[in-house]
Design a protein around this motif. Structure first.
Motif, short mmCIF file in Angstrom:
data_model
loop_
_atom_site.label_atom_id
_atom_site.label_comp_id
_atom_site.label_asym_id
_atom_site.label_seq_id
_atom_site.Cartn_x
_atom_site.Cartn_y
_atom_site.Cartn_z
N MET A 105 0.84 -1.20 0.00
CA MET A 105 0.00 0.00 0.00
C MET A 105 0.87 1.25 0.00
O MET A 105 0.56 2.24 -0.68
N ALA A 106 1.96 1.23 0.76
CA ALA A 106 2.86 2.38 0.80
C ALA A 106 3.49 2.62 -0.57
O ALA A 106 3.56 3.78 -1.03
N ALA A 107 3.95 1.57 -1.22
CA ALA A 107 4.58 1.72 -2.54
C ALA A 107 3.58 2.26 -3.55
O ALA A 107 3.89 3.19 -4.32
N LEU A 108 2.38 1.73 -3.56
CA LEU A 108 1.36 2.20 -4.49
C LEU A 108 0.91 3.61 -4.13
O LEU A 108 0.68 4.45 -5.02
N LEU A 113 0.85 9.61 -4.88
CA LEU A 113 1.32 10.88 -4.33
C LEU A 113 2.15 11.63 -5.37
O LEU A 113 1.97 12.83 -5.56
N ALA A 114 3.01 10.92 -6.07
CA ALA A 114 3.80 11.56 -7.14
C ALA A 114 2.88 12.10 -8.23
O ALA A 114 3.07 13.24 -8.69
N LEU A 115 1.88 11.32 -8.62
CA LEU A 115 0.94 11.79 -9.64
C LEU A 115 0.18 13.03 -9.16
O LEU A 115 -0.06 13.96 -9.94
N THR A 116 -0.18 13.05 -7.89
CA THR A 116 -0.87 14.21 -7.32
C THR A 116 0.02 15.44 -7.36
O THR A 116 -0.42 16.53 -7.77
N MET A 117 1.26 15.28 -6.94
CA MET A 117 2.18 16.41 -6.92
C MET A 117 2.45 16.91 -8.34
O MET A 117 2.45 18.11 -8.60
N LEU A 118 2.66 15.98 -9.25
CA LEU A 118 2.92 16.37 -10.64
C LEU A 118 1.70 17.03 -11.27
O LEU A 118 1.82 18.02 -12.00
N GLY A 119 0.51 16.50 -11.00
CA GLY A 119 -0.71 17.12 -11.52
C GLY A 119 -0.91 18.52 -10.96
O GLY A 119 -1.33 19.43 -11.69
N SER A 120 -0.61 18.70 -9.69
CA SER A 120 -0.73 20.03 -9.08
C SER A 120 0.23 21.02 -9.71
O SER A 120 -0.15 22.15 -10.02
N VAL A 121 1.47 20.58 -9.90
CA VAL A 121 2.47 21.46 -10.53
C VAL A 121 2.05 21.79 -11.96
O VAL A 121 2.13 22.94 -12.39
N LEU A 122 1.60 20.78 -12.69
CA LEU A 122 1.17 20.99 -14.07
C LEU A 122 0.06 22.03 -14.14
O LEU A 122 0.11 22.97 -14.95
N LEU A 123 -0.92 21.90 -13.27
CA LEU A 123 -2.05 22.84 -13.26
C LEU A 123 -1.60 24.26 -12.89
O LEU A 123 -1.94 25.23 -13.58
#
Length: 173
Positions: A105-108, A113-123
């Motif tokens: 669960m931590a690895a997934l 979390l990376a996708l969230t951070m990258l999506g936030s930066v992209l937006l």
């Protein structure tokens, strides 16, 4: 504990149950750090929809926002899942399964979390500097995440990796 094992410094005089308890405790510490980050980011994302400027977002930006919000929700669910599992497994002598589940669960959760951070930066960079700058910055940050969260640790733990001692023949965890 003498000789070669003492030189390595990793061998512990612990039972299997003690090892599982220690591993689970270490996993929970890792999850606390990640969970705090995702909760702060999730709260930030929830407030964006209530800002005046939100109405000016394009349909692509709104889709990116929703996707990022969903990724934050999934990350939070994955980081919190070991708590629910612990409740269900409590006093059932399933610590080995709990440690394995928590690790997965931590690895997934870190992926989301990376996708969230990258999506936030992209937006945000898209809003501030435009789409081209947003994609360049996000691609560079995605490479950074890939290197420091996955490739570097994988390389360093592999046989012959820079952090592995020559006499280390097993995983200390």
């Amino acid at each position: 504990m003498g000789g070669q094992n003492a030189r390595r410094g990793y061998d512990r005089d612990e039972t299997e149950a003690q090892r599982l308890d220690r591993n689970y405790g270490e996993q929970l510490q890792e999850l606390r750090v990640a969970q705090t980050g995702v909760q702060i980011l999730f709260a930030f994302l929830l407030t964006i929809a209530f800002q005046q400027r939100f109405a000016a977002l394009s349909s692509v930006q709104r889709g990116l926002y929703v996707g990022t919000l969903v990724c934050a929700t999934v990350a939070a669910a994955l980081f919190i899942a070991p708590v629910a599992m612990h409740r269900l497994f409590f006093r059932r002598r399933l610590k080995d399964e709990l440690v394995t589940f928590t690790g997965r669960m931590a690895a997934l959760g870190l992926v989301f979390l990376a996708l969230t951070m990258l999506g936030s930066v992209l937006l945000i960079v898209d809003l501030v500097s435009g789409a081209v700058a947003a994609w360049i910055v996000t691609a560079l940050l995605a490479c950074l995440f890939a290197v420091v969260w996955y490739l570097l640790p994988y390389r360093l733990r592999a046989p012959g990796g820079a952090l592995r001692r020559p006499d280390s023949d097993r995983d200390p965890a």
